[in-house]
Design a protein around this motif. Structure first.
Motif, PDB file in Angstrom:
ATOM      1  N   LEU A 332       0.832  -1.204   0.000  1.00 14.14           N
ATOM      2  CA  LEU A 332       0.000   0.000   0.000  1.00 14.14           C
ATOM      3  C   LEU A 332       0.863   1.249   0.000  1.00 14.14           C
ATOM      4  CD1 LEU A 332      -2.673  -1.141   2.613  1.00 14.14           C
ATOM      5  CD2 LEU A 332      -2.803  -1.256   0.113  1.00 14.14           C
ATOM      6  N   PHE A 333       0.790   2.006  -1.088  1.00 13.37           N
ATOM      7  CA  PHE A 333       1.518   3.260  -1.225  1.00 13.37           C
ATOM      8  C   PHE A 333       0.595   4.344  -1.794  1.00 13.37           C
ATOM      9  CE2 PHE A 333       5.035   0.113  -1.920  1.00 13.37           C
ATOM     10  CZ  PHE A 333       5.758   0.411  -0.776  1.00 13.37           C
ATOM     11  N   HIS A 334       0.856   5.587  -1.382  1.00 15.73           N
ATOM     12  CA  HIS A 334       0.123   6.736  -1.912  1.00 15.73           C
ATOM     13  C   HIS A 334       0.872   7.450  -3.032  1.00 15.73           C
ATOM     14  CE1 HIS A 334      -2.918   6.580   1.196  1.00 15.73           C
ATOM     15  NE2 HIS A 334      -2.034   6.749   2.163  1.00 15.73           N
ATOM     16  N   THR A 335       2.186   7.433  -2.972  1.00 15.73           N
ATOM     17  CA  THR A 335       2.979   8.284  -3.851  1.00 15.73           C
ATOM     18  C   THR A 335       4.172   7.519  -4.407  1.00 15.73           C
ATOM     19  OG1 THR A 335       4.136  10.431  -3.991  1.00 15.73           O
ATOM     20  CG2 THR A 335       4.317   9.217  -1.916  1.00 15.73           C
ATOM     21  N   LEU A 336       4.674   7.991  -5.543  1.00 17.99           N
ATOM     22  CA  LEU A 336       5.652   7.232  -6.335  1.00 17.99           C
ATOM     23  C   LEU A 336       6.520   8.196  -7.121  1.00 17.99           C
ATOM     24  CD1 LEU A 336       6.375   4.433  -7.891  1.00 17.99           C
ATOM     25  CD2 LEU A 336       4.643   5.189  -9.518  1.00 17.99           C
ATOM     26  N   ASP A 337       7.791   7.830  -7.320  1.00 19.75           N
ATOM     27  CA  ASP A 337       8.652   8.593  -8.224  1.00 19.75           C
ATOM     28  C   ASP A 337       9.742   7.685  -8.760  1.00 19.75           C
ATOM     29  OD1 ASP A 337       9.488  10.778  -9.671  1.00 19.75           O
ATOM     30  OD2 ASP A 337      10.664  11.660  -8.048  1.00 19.75           O
ATOM     31  N   CYS A 338       9.899   7.658 -10.073  1.00 12.04           N
ATOM     32  CA  CYS A 338      10.963   6.899 -10.731  1.00 12.04           C
ATOM     33  C   CYS A 338      11.924   7.875 -11.391  1.00 12.04           C
ATOM     34  CB  CYS A 338      10.383   5.940 -11.772  1.00 12.04           C
ATOM     35  SG  CYS A 338       9.195   4.745 -11.119  1.00 12.04           S
ATOM     36  N   ASP A 340      15.627   8.826 -13.826  1.00 10.40           N
ATOM     37  CA  ASP A 340      16.263   8.522 -15.109  1.00 10.40           C
ATOM     38  C   ASP A 340      17.324   7.439 -15.000  1.00 10.40           C
ATOM     39  OD1 ASP A 340      14.684  10.417 -16.343  1.00 10.40           O
ATOM     40  OD2 ASP A 340      16.197  12.007 -16.235  1.00 10.40           O
ATOM     41  N   ASP A 341      17.861   7.236 -13.801  1.00 10.04           N
ATOM     42  CA  ASP A 341      18.907   6.233 -13.656  1.00 10.04           C
ATOM     43  C   ASP A 341      18.363   4.883 -13.202  1.00 10.04           C
ATOM     44  OD1 ASP A 341      18.277   6.976 -11.092  1.00 10.04           O
ATOM     45  OD2 ASP A 341      20.350   7.287 -10.425  1.00 10.04           O
ATOM     46  N   GLY A 342      17.061   4.664 -13.360  1.00 15.05           N
ATOM     47  CA  GLY A 342      16.500   3.341 -13.152  1.00 15.05           C
ATOM     48  C   GLY A 342      16.029   3.031 -11.753  1.00 15.05           C
ATOM     49  N   ALA A 343      15.757   4.045 -10.932  1.00 11.23           N
ATOM     50  CA  ALA A 343      15.268   3.821  -9.578  1.00 11.23           C
ATOM     51  C   ALA A 343      13.781   4.136  -9.492  1.00 11.23           C
ATOM     52  CB  ALA A 343      16.032   4.682  -8.582  1.00 11.23           C
ATOM     53  N   CYS A 344      13.047   3.366  -8.700  1.00 16.20           N
ATOM     54  CA  CYS A 344      11.657   3.668  -8.369  1.00 16.20           C
ATOM     55  C   CYS A 344      11.522   3.664  -6.848  1.00 16.20           C
ATOM     56  CB  CYS A 344      10.708   2.640  -8.972  1.00 16.20           C
ATOM     57  SG  CYS A 344       9.997   3.128 -10.548  1.00 16.20           S
ATOM     58  N   TRP A 345      10.936   4.728  -6.322  1.00 16.56           N
ATOM     59  CA  TRP A 345      10.688   4.871  -4.901  1.00 16.56           C
ATOM     60  C   TRP A 345       9.188   5.051  -4.694  1.00 16.56           C
ATOM     61  CZ3 TRP A 345      15.080   5.962  -1.488  1.00 16.56           C
ATOM     62  CH2 TRP A 345      16.298   6.141  -2.160  1.00 16.56           C
ATOM     63  N   ALA A 346       8.675   4.604  -3.544  1.00 20.36           N
ATOM     64  CA  ALA A 346       7.276   4.793  -3.209  1.00 20.36           C
ATOM     65  C   ALA A 346       7.162   5.054  -1.713  1.00 20.36           C
ATOM     66  CB  ALA A 346       6.445   3.577  -3.607  1.00 20.36           C
ATOM     67  N   ALA A 347       6.035   5.662  -1.302  1.00 20.84           N
ATOM     68  CA  ALA A 347       5.798   5.927   0.111  1.00 20.84           C
ATOM     69  C   ALA A 347       4.301   5.938   0.362  1.00 20.84           C
ATOM     70  CB  ALA A 347       6.426   7.259   0.522  1.00 20.84           C
ATOM     71  N   GLY A 348       3.928   5.685   1.627  1.00 17.27           N
ATOM     72  CA  GLY A 348       2.513   5.611   1.937  1.00 17.27           C
ATOM     73  C   GLY A 348       2.227   5.747   3.414  1.00 17.27           C
ATOM     74  N   GLY A 349       1.079   5.190   3.835  1.00 16.39           N
ATOM     75  CA  GLY A 349       0.646   5.280   5.215  1.00 16.39           C
ATOM     76  C   GLY A 349       1.516   4.476   6.156  1.00 16.39           C
ATOM     77  N   SER A 350       1.377   4.777   7.463  1.00 21.84           N
ATOM     78  CA  SER A 350       2.137   4.105   8.508  1.00 21.84           C
ATOM     79  C   SER A 350       3.634   4.223   8.302  1.00 21.84           C
ATOM     80  CB  SER A 350       1.743   2.622   8.612  1.00 21.84           C
ATOM     81  OG  SER A 350       0.364   2.499   8.872  1.00 21.84           O
ATOM     82  N   GLY A 351       4.056   5.307   7.632  1.00 21.27           N
ATOM     83  CA  GLY A 351       5.472   5.576   7.457  1.00 21.27           C
ATOM     84  C   GLY A 351       6.199   4.648   6.528  1.00 21.27           C
ATOM     85  N   ARG A 352       5.458   3.972   5.626  1.00 16.84           N
ATOM     86  CA  ARG A 352       6.094   3.014   4.716  1.00 16.84           C
ATOM     87  C   ARG A 352       6.812   3.713   3.570  1.00 16.84           C
ATOM     88  NH1 ARG A 352       1.200   0.713   5.582  1.00 16.84           N
ATOM     89  NH2 ARG A 352       0.406   1.671   3.676  1.00 16.84           N
ATOM     90  N   VAL A 353       7.988   3.187   3.240  1.00 17.44           N
ATOM     91  CA  VAL A 353       8.700   3.571   2.019  1.00 17.44           C
ATOM     92  C   VAL A 353       9.121   2.289   1.308  1.00 17.44           C
ATOM     93  CG1 VAL A 353       9.508   5.787   2.914  1.00 17.44           C
ATOM     94  CG2 VAL A 353      10.931   3.745   3.171  1.00 17.44           C
ATOM     95  N   GLY A 354       9.267   2.379  -0.006  1.00 14.68           N
ATOM     96  CA  GLY A 354       9.672   1.213  -0.770  1.00 14.68           C
ATOM     97  C   GLY A 354      10.593   1.569  -1.899  1.00 14.68           C
ATOM     98  N   THR A 355      11.451   0.620  -2.259  1.00 16.08           N
ATOM     99  CA  THR A 355      12.262   0.725  -3.461  1.00 16.08           C
ATOM    100  C   THR A 355      11.984  -0.508  -4.309  1.00 16.08           C
ATOM    101  OG1 THR A 355      14.150  -0.286  -2.293  1.00 16.08           O
ATOM    102  CG2 THR A 355      14.068   2.120  -2.424  1.00 16.08           C
ATOM    103  N   LEU A 356      11.994  -0.309  -5.627  1.00 20.45           N
ATOM    104  CA  LEU A 356      11.596  -1.375  -6.548  1.00 20.45           C
ATOM    105  C   LEU A 356      12.810  -1.994  -7.185  1.00 20.45           C
ATOM    106  CD1 LEU A 356       8.919  -2.572  -7.665  1.00 20.45           C
ATOM    107  CD2 LEU A 356       9.194  -1.043  -9.604  1.00 20.45           C
TER     108      LEU A 356
END
Length: 356
Positions: A332-338, A340-356
């Protein structure tokens, strides 16, 4: 959005399409969702993150609001998400940082949303060690939702829900050090519409062009080619409603764009929740989602979308410009940003962050 945003309570990505050998049939590609997986960590469980800007594969900023009534926070990572540092502005109790736009690891601008003086802009040039408040809204009926900057980082725009029937725009010419309210003579009538501050990407800029999405009485995409002075408005094809419309936009070029959205009252319904444009002005319905589309980002020729409504949500990928989507995660994520150098990051509720 006044009625909507109050209800929103709250790395590398390398995937190759490989062919499977078959002696009597043509090679078949793997699913576009094959081998995609989020690496998820909790940065601050008290924060609902909806602002995110990734500089590159190493550096990203996230911003949010406390779910317990405490301080709104800004965090920064410079080691690909392995660790996060609290770099929040002081005196942020009760604020809601829904958007962050970063130049690098030292310079960033954050937008606090809300009615009247709750809408503010802060800027840092020393990695968050100190912040300067560069804008505070003095119009009681204005409610700023999201912002973005033109290439070069000097001119930027932020959009507010309509004031006296028209969306209000503020602009900066000095990288966010100062802001001015633009005249609204070039803004179409927007009575009954509003923005969604779901992910900080309801307004986006590509090249010399800017767009923002709306919901409420109509679900439209507004487009400006002159720095935010004049705007045209086009039906997005995404259904409108009290909690429905366009939540975010992303452009690969000023002509090739995608809009995503949905209905927070029906978070499991992703039918007609995406639209695409080949000229930046007209929109056609694109592929259905299995979840809300709160944010979307291009990663080369691919698209990634995330969304969360309560306990319902997920992440999906498209390899055909948004015509079709395949869900690859229920994270579960609210927001996302990828980047140019091939990274994707996401963030959401309960302080979650993710990398793809």
């Amino acid at each position: 959005m006044r009625t909507l945003s109050r209800t929103l309570t709250a790395p590398l990505y390398a995937v190759a399409l490989v062919a499977l050998s078959a002696p009597v049939a043509a090679a078949a590609p793997l699913s576009p969702a094959a081998d995609l997986e989020w690496s998820v960590s909790t940065v601050d469980a008290d924060q609902s993150f909806r602002g995110l800007d990734a500089v590159d594969a190493q550096t990203a900023w996230v911003s949010g609001a406390s779910v317990s009534g405490g301080a709104a926070k800004v965090y920064r990572s410079t080691d690909a998400g392995s660790s996060w540092v609290d770099v929040s502005p002081p005196g942020s109790t009760g604020l809601n940082f829904r958007d962050v736009e970063a130049v690098d690891a030292r310079t960033a601008t954050v937008l606090a949303i809300g009615e009247g003086e709750a809408s503010r802009v802060y800027r840092t040039t020393d990695g968050g060690a100190t912040w300067t408040e560069t804008f505070r809204n003095d119009e009681p009926t204005a409610f700023y939702n999201c912002m973005d900057f033109y290439p070069g980082g000097q001119r930027g725009l932020a959009v507010s829900d309509p004031v006296r029937g028209k969306f209000r725009i503020i602009a900066t010419e000095d990288g966010g050090r100062s802001w001015e309210v633009l005249p609204d003579a070039g803004m179409p009538d927007s009575t009954g519409e509003a923005n969604f501050s779901a992910s900080g990407d309801c307004l986006t800029i590509s090249g010399r062009d800017a767009w923002f999405g709306s919901g409420g009485a109509q679900s439209r995409v507004f487009h400006s080619e002159d720095g935010g002075l004049t705007w045209s408005a086009t039906d997005s094809t995404i259904p409108a409603g009290e909690a429905a419309g366009v939540f975010a936009l992303a452009f690969r070029t000023p002509g090739q764009g995608v809009a995503v959205g949905g209905d927070f009252a029906a978070p499991a319904d992703g039918v007609d929740a995406t639209a695409r444009s080949n000229n930046g002005d007209t929109w056609r319905s694109a592929g259905d989602l299995a979840h809300l589309g709160e944010d979307v980002s291009w990663l080369g020729h691919r698209l990634v979308v995330v969304g969360q409504g309560g306990s319902v949500g997920g992440s999906s990928v498209s390899i055909d410009g948004g015509r079709s989507w395949r869900q690859f995660s229920t994270a579960l994520f609210h927001t996302l940003d990828c980047t140019d150098d091939g990274a994707c990051w996401a963030a959401g509720g309960s302080g979650r962050v993710g990398t793809l």
